[in-house]
Design a protein around this motif. Structure first.
Motif, PDB file in Angstrom:
ATOM      1  N   ASP A 191       1.076  -1.436   0.146  1.00 53.97           N
ATOM      2  CA  ASP A 191      -0.183   0.149   0.206  1.00 53.97           C
ATOM      3  C   ASP A 191       0.925   1.534  -0.119  1.00 53.97           C
ATOM      4  O   ASP A 191       1.275   2.174   1.440  1.00 53.97           O
ATOM      5  N   ARG A 192       1.377   1.542  -1.580  1.00 48.84           N
ATOM      6  CA  ARG A 192       1.835   2.793  -1.086  1.00 48.84           C
ATOM      7  C   ARG A 192       2.388   3.356  -2.733  1.00 48.84           C
ATOM      8  O   ARG A 192       1.511   2.833  -3.630  1.00 48.84           O
ATOM      9  N   SER A 193       2.222   4.273  -2.950  1.00 46.45           N
ATOM     10  CA  SER A 193       2.192   4.969  -4.538  1.00 46.45           C
ATOM     11  C   SER A 193       3.737   4.295  -5.325  1.00 46.45           C
ATOM     12  O   SER A 193       4.402   4.418  -4.821  1.00 46.45           O
ATOM     13  N   SER A 216       1.773   9.186 -11.050  1.00 42.68           N
ATOM     14  CA  SER A 216       2.303   8.143  -9.259  1.00 42.68           C
ATOM     15  C   SER A 216       0.500   7.066  -9.377  1.00 42.68           C
ATOM     16  O   SER A 216       0.228   8.179 -10.176  1.00 42.68           O
ATOM     17  N   GLU A 219      -1.464   5.768  -6.866  1.00 43.72           N
ATOM     18  CA  GLU A 219      -2.093   4.581  -5.495  1.00 43.72           C
ATOM     19  C   GLU A 219      -2.428   3.001  -5.761  1.00 43.72           C
ATOM     20  O   GLU A 219      -2.957   2.920  -6.172  1.00 43.72           O
ATOM     21  N   SER A 250      -2.889   1.954  -3.715  1.00 41.14           N
ATOM     22  CA  SER A 250      -4.405   1.116  -3.188  1.00 41.14           C
ATOM     23  C   SER A 250      -5.649   0.909  -3.737  1.00 41.14           C
ATOM     24  O   SER A 250      -6.829   0.839  -3.832  1.00 41.14           O
ATOM     25  N   SER A 251      -6.048   1.772  -4.851  1.00 44.89           N
ATOM     26  CA  SER A 251      -6.939   2.235  -5.921  1.00 44.89           C
ATOM     27  C   SER A 251      -6.476   1.081  -6.675  1.00 44.89           C
ATOM     28  O   SER A 251      -7.033   1.236  -7.931  1.00 44.89           O
TER      29      SER A 251
END
Ligand code: GLU
Length: 445
Positions: free
Chosen positions: A150-152, A164, A166, A168-169
């Motif tokens: 979970d990081r960009s 960039s 994410e 998490s997306s």
């Protein structure tokens, strides 16, 4: 850094105008940088991949002059992928999931109805060993997902600039299907590492994949390559091309008589700030190529534009370039002929018509026999040169009083049998005095 690029088609269809662009841009960039260009056949889908498509892809690339320095086939490399998979499983980066396609679909719909992004909820990570064993006992087979951190994820895209995403997306990508077959995502990364691919150049439909794949590169302890995502093609009204791609295949252009360099010239400049003009050789295309010139918006493809480039290319083509092809049609030593007709052809094959016009026999069109008889009476004697037409038409004008179209059109119709065509100044010496005289009399010569 040695530039190594690759074109990685799945042999599940023909190369068409849409996937020619990544092939061409990868090739151009490797050549422009003095690097290497790899052809990678992404045939992990054994069911849909066909040998005839592999052959077709190679034949099309060869016809276009996009030669590759080396080649690999993913279907021969499963043991390498399997070894990497074992490690990823051991590290907990690859985890088994048992949801059916229907279940996943229902989850997505529920998320969307609540205004949430349809990202996989990682429910499988909460399963106990017993739950998994139970499903396995029922005969359920898992598919395997890569656990994103979970990081960009950031990269500098050669076309799109700073990017960039994410993580998490994104849903944790499925790397292995239930039947054990690989999706392209992981083998692609493994191969890019092994073959030292320095630049991954592909369509912008892969941007989200890049987010996930950069994390896979990192999980495999490798540095991710440089990425460039080019814009995609749409139809001339902005419609998607996917349904029409069959008719936009490279082989169909070739069969329609489009020149390879017309296809290359067009594909190299469409969707960029370079003017769409014909190039005789790829040298001038290298000089003009730059990622910054690619537009961020979709590029409109219109087959009429390709045909126009094809005609322009032929108009500008020197005799020496087509000499062999002319000879193959039985047109030998015909520089004056080529120079006379090249400006009037749209496809190379059109030369056959003009060769017949010059050498006969053709049906002359005589609309006014009296006019043609008068013209015949002032037809100069041979041999003809480029001044003969001027001498002839001046004499016909004096003999008949006709001028402009009324003078030229009946002469063209009788001498060539065609309402339009190359300049008669250049054709008349090729037709010669005997045939010209016969045709003015209405003879089939
Ligand atoms: N086989 C993949 C495709 O055709 C390759 C994508 C890539 O260039 O990484 O979409």
């Amino acid at each position: 850094m040695t530039v190594i690029t690759r074109f990685a088609p799945s042999p599940t269809g023909k190369i068409h105008i849409g996937n020619l662009r990544p092939a061409l841009i990868n090739w151009l960039y490797a050549r422009a940088e003095g690097g290497q260009f790899m052809l990678r056949i992404d045939d992990t889908d054994l069911e849909r991949s066909k040998e005839e498509y592999v052959d077709g892809i190679k034949a099309d690339l060869t016809w276009l002059g996009l030669t590759w320095d080396f080649e690999a086939r993913q279907s021969t490399r499963f043991d390498k992928y399997d070894a990497v998979v074992e490690n990823l499983k051991a590290e907990g980066r690859l985890y088994p999931c048992y949801e059916t396609a229907d279940e996943l679909d229902r989850k997505r719909k529920r998320q969307m109805s609540r205004g949430l992004p349809p990202v996989y909820d990682r429910a499988a990570l909460d399963m106990t060993d017993e739950e998994r064993a139970e499903l396995e006992a029922e005969g359920r087979k898992p598919h395997w997902r890569f656990k994103l951190e979970d990081r960009s994820v950031v990269w500098t895209d050669l076309v799109r600039g700073e990017q960039s995403i994410e993580a998490s997306s994104l849903s944790d990508p499925i790397l292995i299907r239930e039947d054990g077959s690989y999706l392209y995502t992981l083998p692609s990364v493994i191969d890019d590492i092994e073959f030292k691919v320095s630049h991954v150049i592909r369509g912008e439909d892969h941007v989200a994949n890049t987010g996930a794949q950069i994390q896979i590169f990192e999980a495999l302890g490798a540095q991710a390559p440089v990425f460039a995502h080019h814009n995609l093609l749409v139809g001339k009204e902005g419609e998607g091309l996917s349904k029409r791609l069959g008719s936009l295949s490279i082989s169909s252009f070739r069969e329609d008589g489009i020149e390879a360099m017309a296809v290359v010239s067009h594909a190299a400049s469409i969707g960029s700030s370079n003017p769409i003009v014909p190039h005789q050789t790829t040298e001038t295309i290298f000089k003009e190529f730059a990622f910054e010139k690619l537009s961020r918006s979709p590029a409109k493809f219109d087959v009429a534009e390709l045909e126009l480039i094809n005609a322009k290319l032929l108009h500008e083509t020197e005799f020496s370039v087509v000499q062999t092809r002319l000879a193959e049609l039985g047109i030998e030593g015909a520089e004056a002929f080529w120079d006379a007709v090249r400006g009037n052809i749209e496809k190379f094959e059109d030369v056959k018509l003009w060769w017949k016009v010059v050498n006969g026999p053709i049906d002359p069109v005589i609309e006014d026999a009296e006019f043609c008889a008068k013209a015949l009476s002032v037809l100069p004697e041979g041999p003809y040169d480029e001044t003969s037409w001027g001498t002839f038409t001046k004499a016909v004008k004096e003999a008949t009083g006709a001028k402009g179209k009324a003078l030229f059109q009946p002469l063209r119709l009788s001498l060539t049998g065609q309402p339009h065509g190359p300049e008669l100044k250049a054709l008349l010496p090729l037709i010669g005095p005997d045939r010209a005289a016969g045709r003015l009399k209405g003879e089939v010569v």
